[in-house]
Design a protein around this motif. Structure first.
Motif, PDB file in Angstrom:
ATOM      1  N   ARG A   1       0.959  -1.574  -0.171  1.00 43.64           N
ATOM      2  CA  ARG A   1      -0.184   0.216   0.125  1.00 43.64           C
ATOM      3  C   ARG A   1       1.123   0.888   0.331  1.00 43.64           C
ATOM      4  NH1 ARG A   1      -2.837   1.393   5.396  1.00 43.64           N
ATOM      5  NH2 ARG A   1      -0.900   1.422   5.784  1.00 43.64           N
ATOM      6  N   SER A   2       0.939   2.332  -0.615  1.00 47.52           N
ATOM      7  CA  SER A   2       0.768   3.310  -0.553  1.00 47.52           C
ATOM      8  C   SER A   2       0.214   4.214  -0.536  1.00 47.52           C
ATOM      9  CB  SER A   2       2.354   3.661  -2.428  1.00 47.52           C
ATOM     10  OG  SER A   2       1.196   3.878  -3.068  1.00 47.52           O
ATOM     11  N   ARG A   3       0.794   5.788   0.241  1.00 42.10           N
ATOM     12  CA  ARG A   3       0.082   7.109   0.033  1.00 42.10           C
ATOM     13  C   ARG A   3       0.118   7.998   0.697  1.00 42.10           C
ATOM     14  NH1 ARG A   3      -2.897   4.191   5.643  1.00 42.10           N
ATOM     15  NH2 ARG A   3      -5.268   3.773   4.675  1.00 42.10           N
TER      16      ARG A   3
ATOM     17  N   ASP B   1     -10.487   7.488  -2.325  1.00 36.95           N
ATOM     18  CA  ASP B   1     -10.063   8.345  -3.537  1.00 36.95           C
ATOM     19  C   ASP B   1      -8.851   7.063  -3.280  1.00 36.95           C
ATOM     20  OD1 ASP B   1      -8.323   9.632  -4.979  1.00 36.95           O
ATOM     21  OD2 ASP B   1      -8.463  11.670  -4.250  1.00 36.95           O
ATOM     22  N   SER B   2      -9.528   6.274  -3.880  1.00 38.82           N
ATOM     23  CA  SER B   2      -8.599   4.713  -3.321  1.00 38.82           C
ATOM     24  C   SER B   2      -8.519   4.100  -4.720  1.00 38.82           C
ATOM     25  CB  SER B   2      -8.188   3.945  -2.137  1.00 38.82           C
ATOM     26  OG  SER B   2     -10.496   3.821  -2.163  1.00 38.82           O
TER      27      SER B   2
ATOM     28  N   ALA C   1     -10.087  -0.132   3.555  1.00 40.68           N
ATOM     29  CA  ALA C   1     -10.104   1.295   2.171  1.00 40.68           C
ATOM     30  C   ALA C   1     -11.178   1.474   2.848  1.00 40.68           C
ATOM     31  CB  ALA C   1      -9.219   0.802   1.416  1.00 40.68           C
TER      32      ALA C   1
ATOM     33  N   GLU D   1     -12.038   4.772   2.229  1.00 38.55           N
ATOM     34  CA  GLU D   1     -11.436   5.859   1.241  1.00 38.55           C
ATOM     35  C   GLU D   1     -11.648   5.700   0.312  1.00 38.55           C
ATOM     36  OE1 GLU D   1      -6.959   5.574   2.976  1.00 38.55           O
ATOM     37  OE2 GLU D   1      -7.660   3.033   2.424  1.00 38.55           O
TER      38      GLU D   1
ATOM     39  N   ALA E   1      -0.441  13.139  -6.597  1.00 33.93           N
ATOM     40  CA  ALA E   1      -1.698  13.547  -7.139  1.00 33.93           C
ATOM     41  C   ALA E   1      -2.635  12.827  -8.294  1.00 33.93           C
ATOM     42  CB  ALA E   1      -2.297  14.298  -5.800  1.00 33.93           C
TER      43      ALA E   1
ATOM     44  N   LEU F   1      -5.288   8.443  -4.017  1.00 35.34           N
ATOM     45  CA  LEU F   1      -3.716   9.327  -3.138  1.00 35.34           C
ATOM     46  C   LEU F   1      -3.736   7.824  -2.381  1.00 35.34           C
ATOM     47  CD1 LEU F   1      -6.142  12.274  -1.622  1.00 35.34           C
ATOM     48  CD2 LEU F   1      -4.781  12.337  -2.866  1.00 35.34           C
ATOM     49  N   THR F   2      -4.697   6.893  -1.805  1.00 35.47           N
ATOM     50  CA  THR F   2      -4.180   6.216  -1.329  1.00 35.47           C
ATOM     51  C   THR F   2      -4.341   4.457  -3.059  1.00 35.47           C
ATOM     52  OG1 THR F   2      -5.030   6.366   0.388  1.00 35.47           O
ATOM     53  CG2 THR F   2      -4.595   4.006   0.246  1.00 35.47           C
ATOM     54  N   GLU F   3      -3.136   3.863  -2.702  1.00 38.19           N
ATOM     55  CA  GLU F   3      -3.298   2.975  -4.037  1.00 38.19           C
ATOM     56  C   GLU F   3      -2.729   1.342  -3.284  1.00 38.19           C
ATOM     57  OE1 GLU F   3      -2.463   3.151  -8.085  1.00 38.19           O
ATOM     58  OE2 GLU F   3      -0.299   2.378  -8.201  1.00 38.19           O
ATOM     59  N   TYR F   4      -4.023   0.221  -3.051  1.00 38.10           N
ATOM     60  CA  TYR F   4      -3.465  -0.485  -3.056  1.00 38.10           C
ATOM     61  C   TYR F   4      -2.646  -1.743  -4.126  1.00 38.10           C
ATOM     62  CZ  TYR F   4      -5.534   0.693   1.041  1.00 38.10           C
ATOM     63  OH  TYR F   4      -5.899   1.089   2.908  1.00 38.10           O
TER      64      TYR F   4
END
Length: 308
Positions: free
Chosen positions: A46-48, A98-99, A93, A96, A56, A61-64
């Motif tokens: 996971r990255s934020r 925006d993921s 998530a 979230e 962005a 904003l959050t990607e798994y």
């Protein structure tokens, strides 16, 4: 099945599917969360990023992400099991919006596509490859089109074209429109105008009868070295952006820009050129494949990351 056996079988299958695929990279100890199933293993990460970050503009904003290694008589079966196990991690998530959840697969390794669709993923973005021609001849001339280096006076034109491109690409979920993006793009473009790699400018303008109507952004080594991990080649170039204004569609401007970029890559001894495009884009997909590209990696996305 032993993990080493799974990885070896996975590597062998990919090599048979596509000679331009590199060997799968090893996972660093302690990196992400390891998932396992019969005949399959995966690494979930996971990255934020902050909403105001430059990155962005091109990602949630959050990607798994899920990186898989598959073996067995039917590799789609372990992929389905790994996706089901991953769902438990993705449940965090739920709050979230925006993921996104993303699975990047070799385009020609089509096993498990049905499982990805069943879990709500769509093939969204392609990393395409074009092996170098190195024919030694320049691109064909297009009447009225002139390609020149971008200058500081072109800043407003470049920003306008990039904003136009972003509005179009947002339809295909490959970019996210953000508040204040014009300011961020202006700063980034100003930096690119002065960027030179191996003596070659990064940004080039296409003029049609004296009017600037398109641009291309190229990356050469060492700036393109990051792309080397995705293809079995020593010297790799990356075609970051090519865009033509709506009013200049089908006039030869895009073809002239692509031909100029390929000549630059060939002159620098680039063995393979990579670029990203939206698979659903009815303009870029046929255009790039007519220029000699083909799919190498396909990223399947689900927006937002959690189901339901």
């Amino acid at each position: 099945m032993d993990i080493d056996v799974i990885v070896a079988e996975h590597t062998k299958r990919l090599a048979a599917a596509d000679a331009l695929l590199p060997k799968p990279q090893s996972w660093a100890p302690g990196e992400g969360t390891r998932l396992s199933a019969r005949d399959g293993v995966a690494l979930a990460t996971r990255s934020r990023i902050a909403a105001g970050a430059r990155e962005a503009l091109w990602r949630p904003l959050t990607e798994y992400q899920l990186d898989v290694r598959l073996a067995g008589a039917d590799p789609g079966v372990p992929l389905g099991a790994l996706l089901a196990e991953w769902e438990e991690l993705l449940s965090e998530a739920a709050d979230e919006p925006d993921s996104a959840a993303a699975v990047t697969r070799p385009s020609r390794d089509t096993v498990g596509c049905a499982e990805l669709l069943r879990h709500g993923f769509s093939p969204t973005r392609v990393l395409a490859v074009r092996p170098a021609d190195r024919l030694g001849s320049g691109p064909p001339a297009v009447p009225g089109v002139r390609i020149r280096r971008a200058e500081p006076a072109d800043l407003n034109t470049l920003v306008r074209l990039r904003l136009e491109l972003r509005r179009y690409d947002a339809q295909f979920a490959v970019v996210t429109l953000r508040p204040g993006e014009e300011r961020v793009l202006t700063d980034a473009t100003r930096e690119l105008i002065g960027t030179v790699s191996s003596g070659v400018p990064a940004l080039w303008i296409a003029e049609l009868y004296g009017k600037p109507l398109g641009f291309v952004h190229v990356q050469l080594p060492p700036r393109s070295d990051w792309a080397g991990e995705y293809v079995a080649a020593e010297r790799v170039g990356y075609l970051a952006v090519l865009h033509v204004a709506e009013e200049a569609r089908s006039t030869g401007v895009g073809t002239a820009l692509a031909g100029h970029a390929h000549q630059l890559f060939d002159e620098e001894g680039i063995e393979a050129v990579l670029l990203h495009h939206a698979l659903a884009n009815p303009r870029s997909t046929p255009f790039w494949y007519a220029q000699g590209y083909r799919p190498l990696w396909t990223t399947w996305y689900r927006h937002p990351a959690a189901r339901g």
